[in-house]
Design an enzyme around this catalytic site. Structure first.
Site, PDB file in Angstrom:
ATOM      1  N   TYR A 138      30.426   0.398 -27.641  1.00 22.89           N
ATOM      2  CA  TYR A 138      30.315  -0.564 -26.540  1.00 22.89           C
ATOM      3  C   TYR A 138      30.885  -1.896 -27.010  1.00 22.89           C
ATOM      4  CZ  TYR A 138      26.815   3.031 -25.821  1.00 22.89           C
ATOM      5  OH  TYR A 138      26.172   4.247 -25.729  1.00 22.89           O
ATOM      6  N   ASP A 171      25.510   8.407 -16.750  1.00 27.10           N
ATOM      7  CA  ASP A 171      24.389   8.942 -17.525  1.00 27.10           C
ATOM      8  C   ASP A 171      23.343   9.359 -16.495  1.00 27.10           C
ATOM      9  OD1 ASP A 171      22.128   9.414 -19.083  1.00 27.10           O
ATOM     10  OD2 ASP A 171      22.507   7.750 -20.452  1.00 27.10           O
ATOM     11  N   ARG A 220      30.135   6.487 -23.853  1.00 25.26           N
ATOM     12  CA  ARG A 220      29.075   7.321 -24.433  1.00 25.26           C
ATOM     13  C   ARG A 220      29.306   8.754 -23.976  1.00 25.26           C
ATOM     14  NH1 ARG A 220      25.200   4.486 -23.000  1.00 25.26           N
ATOM     15  NH2 ARG A 220      24.348   5.512 -21.145  1.00 25.26           N
ATOM     16  N   HIS A 251      12.496  11.060 -22.800  1.00 22.11           N
ATOM     17  CA  HIS A 251      12.331  10.734 -24.218  1.00 22.11           C
ATOM     18  C   HIS A 251      11.065  11.460 -24.646  1.00 22.11           C
ATOM     19  CE1 HIS A 251      14.912   6.818 -24.002  1.00 22.11           C
ATOM     20  NE2 HIS A 251      15.611   7.917 -23.843  1.00 22.11           N
ATOM     21  N   HIS A 253      22.333   1.845 -30.753  1.00 21.83           N
ATOM     22  CA  HIS A 253      21.215   2.764 -30.507  1.00 21.83           C
ATOM     23  C   HIS A 253      21.319   3.996 -31.402  1.00 21.83           C
ATOM     24  CE1 HIS A 253      23.737   5.582 -28.181  1.00 21.83           C
ATOM     25  NE2 HIS A 253      24.254   4.527 -27.574  1.00 21.83           N
ATOM     26  N   GLU A 287      24.129  11.773 -28.536  1.00 18.47           N
ATOM     27  CA  GLU A 287      24.785  10.826 -27.638  1.00 18.47           C
ATOM     28  C   GLU A 287      25.310   9.577 -28.351  1.00 18.47           C
ATOM     29  OE1 GLU A 287      21.960   8.673 -25.101  1.00 18.47           O
ATOM     30  OE2 GLU A 287      20.431  10.071 -25.780  1.00 18.47           O
ATOM     31  N   ASP A 291      19.655  15.640 -19.382  1.00 21.27           N
ATOM     32  CA  ASP A 291      20.120  14.278 -19.705  1.00 21.27           C
ATOM     33  C   ASP A 291      21.556  14.382 -20.207  1.00 21.27           C
ATOM     34  OD1 ASP A 291      20.412  11.659 -20.470  1.00 21.27           O
ATOM     35  OD2 ASP A 291      18.760  11.642 -21.902  1.00 21.27           O
ATOM     36  N   ASP A 294       0.809  -1.207   0.000  1.00 21.39           N
ATOM     37  CA  ASP A 294       0.000   0.000   0.000  1.00 21.39           C
ATOM     38  C   ASP A 294       0.854   1.274   0.000  1.00 21.39           C
ATOM     39  OD1 ASP A 294       1.034  -0.312   2.496  1.00 21.39           O
ATOM     40  OD2 ASP A 294      -0.824   0.130   3.585  1.00 21.39           O
ATOM     41  N   HIS A 307      17.523  11.874 -28.910  1.00 23.89           N
ATOM     42  CA  HIS A 307      16.076  11.861 -28.749  1.00 23.89           C
ATOM     43  C   HIS A 307      15.643  13.242 -28.301  1.00 23.89           C
ATOM     44  CE1 HIS A 307      16.709  11.738 -24.362  1.00 23.89           C
ATOM     45  NE2 HIS A 307      17.606  10.787 -24.586  1.00 23.89           N
ATOM     46  N   HIS A 322      21.310   0.473 -20.201  1.00 23.53           N
ATOM     47  CA  HIS A 322      20.482   0.982 -19.121  1.00 23.53           C
ATOM     48  C   HIS A 322      20.827   0.302 -17.790  1.00 23.53           C
ATOM     49  CE1 HIS A 322      17.191   2.465 -22.126  1.00 23.53           C
ATOM     50  NE2 HIS A 322      18.245   3.259 -22.079  1.00 23.53           N
ATOM     51  N   GLU A 364      27.161  12.497 -24.084  1.00 24.60           N
ATOM     52  CA  GLU A 364      25.830  13.037 -24.391  1.00 24.60           C
ATOM     53  C   GLU A 364      25.692  14.467 -23.890  1.00 24.60           C
ATOM     54  OE1 GLU A 364      21.156  11.811 -23.521  1.00 24.60           O
ATOM     55  OE2 GLU A 364      22.762  11.073 -22.215  1.00 24.60           O
TER      56      GLU A 364
END
Length: 438
Positions: free
Chosen positions: A383, A255, A407, A356, A345, A379, A266, A34, A349, A238, A409
């Site tokens: 990898y 990130d 990466r 996003h 990727h 970005e 971002d 709850d 975005h 991610h 970005e």
């Protein structure tokens, strides 16, 4: 902002003609049993109303003689408010949020038909609230059953998203102010994290420094689960466990962005934990940085959005060919996407109320054209997972390259003359990232 919300509603109503638009607030999300997550309003609902409570419905009826903006909200309830927080209530909502009329949410079924019966269509996005989907469909079906007797009523259900989201893509001056603040807070957090990180510390310790800075500077918290990925964890796009102890001679990929006034930043940076790149890390980092710089140069009004990604891909493929990690004809590699085991990727975005963010990238075979006021991330990355499987016909990857993920970005605002990098104050040049090891 009160006037701006009204302007947004007027703009949308001018585009829906004789239709009626219905928007539902976000549902409460349950963390466990709850216990609920902190409430976060649906972005479309917030964009049009600024109202930040659950169990609410907004109706726009431009054709109605008396009420064009209608709100249904939770009434005041002192007993419930003791447990769950204050409510604006019916009376105050009219004054505070500029509605022509406000009803208790319990009167929705009774009051809604009067705003639908003379509309030619209902604008509503069938979303995650299945119960409310059924409510809207039930009202529509009831009106359609009586249509032959009246000759009026909504004969179609249309998604308002294509129209509304095109409006959301172009940021106003007040939205840009909020996004610049979100960017500045995230810049401070990244710079703090880079100074704090060192071999022996845990990823979650760095995460704590980042998110402490977010809250300390007035952000509501992370814009998304912060990624603090050391070593081979950086090859997981991610990755959010953030539990590993950082080791010497590894890279750390961070990130992380924050939410401020409902708008988001971002940023991603990758740097050596020990203060010096290895030869392999440096070679790959130089490719990613060059890909990002060249991709950023494509951010200007009138340019196809796809040009950002295509530019980054070409630079990355050229770099991997030079290192012998790819082999063959560059055009064939790009066409057949044989680079995807290394770069899987897209290069960016839209960014705004959602991380996003909403908006079109492609119109059939034609790429969307960049316009002033849009904000996009840029970005690119490389990898090389420990278990990477090269594309057919490509060479095996030597062990010295495996486990490296990079990466970079930034958040780019399209301006009338080019672009503005909102997050450029986080260093990314190799000379700025290297220091004497501890």
């Amino acid at each position: 902002m009160h006037t701006e919300y009204a302007q947004r509603r007027e703009t949308l109503m001018s585009k829906i003609g004789k239709g009626t638009a219905i928007f539902r607030s976000a549902p409460m999300a349950v963390m466990h049993n709850d216990v609920e997550y902190n409430f976060r309003q649906d972005s479309d609902f917030f964009y049009l109303t600024g109202f930040n409570e659950p169990s609410a419905v907004a109706v726009l009826a431009p054709h109605h003689e008396e009420h064009r903006f209608i709100l249904f909200v939770q009434p005041k309830d002192p007993e419930r408010e003791t447990w769950t927080g204050y409510r604006v209530g019916v009376e105050a909502a009219k004054e505070q949020f500029g509605a022509d009329v406000v009803y208790p949410i319990g009167e929705l079924d009774e009051k809604l038909p009067q705003y639908l019966e003379k509309a030619d269509r209902i604008f509503y996005r069938l979303g995650r609230d299945r119960s409310f989907n059924d409510t809207v469909l039930r009202h529509w079906q009831q009106l359609m059953r009586t249509y032959p007797k009246r000759g009026t009523g909504p004969v179609a259900l249309e998604d308002p998203a294509p129209t509304l989201h095109a409006l959301r893509q172009i940021k106003s001056a007040s939205e840009l102010e909020l996004m610049r603040t979100a960017a500045a807070i995230a810049v401070d957090a990244h710079n703090r994290a880079r100074a704090f990180a060192q071999p022996g510390r845990y990823e979650y310790e760095v995460q704590a420094e980042i998110e402490h800075t977010f809250r300390l500077r007035g952000a509501s918290g992370p814009a998304y689960p912060s990624i603090v990925a050391s070593g081979a964890n950086a090859c997981i796009l991610h990755y959010t466990e953030n539990t590993r102890q950082m080791q010497a001679n590894e890279l750390l990929l961070i990130d992380a962005g924050c939410a401020y006034g409902y708008y988001n930043s971002d940023i991603t940076r990758t740097f050596p934990v020990s203060g010096r790149f290895t030869a392999e890390q440096k070679a790959l980092y130089e490719i990613v940085l060059e890909a990002q710089l060249q991709a950023i140069a494509q951010v200007h009004p009138g340019n196809p959005y796809s040009q950002i990604h295509e530019t980054a891909v070409r630079v990355i493929v050229e770099g991997l060919l030079d290192l012998g990690l790819l082999q063959g004809d560059i055009e064939e590699i790009i066409k057949e996407e044989k680079y995807k085991p290394f770069y899987m990727h897209k290069t960016g975005h839209w960014l705004g109320l959602d991380v996003h963010d909403v908006g079109i990238y492609q119109h059939g075979e034609t790429a969307h054209t960049l316009e002033p006021g849009q904000i996009t991330t840029v970005e690119p990355g490389i990898y090389i997972a420990p278990d990477i499987k090269p594309a057919e016909g490509q060479p095996e990857v030597d062990a010295r390259w495996r486990g490296i993920g990079i990466r970079i970005e930034d958040d780019l605002l399209v301006t009338s003359t080019g672009h503005e990098n909102l997050t450029d104050a986080v260093p990314k040049a190799i000379a700025d990232l290297e220091h004497q090891g501890v």
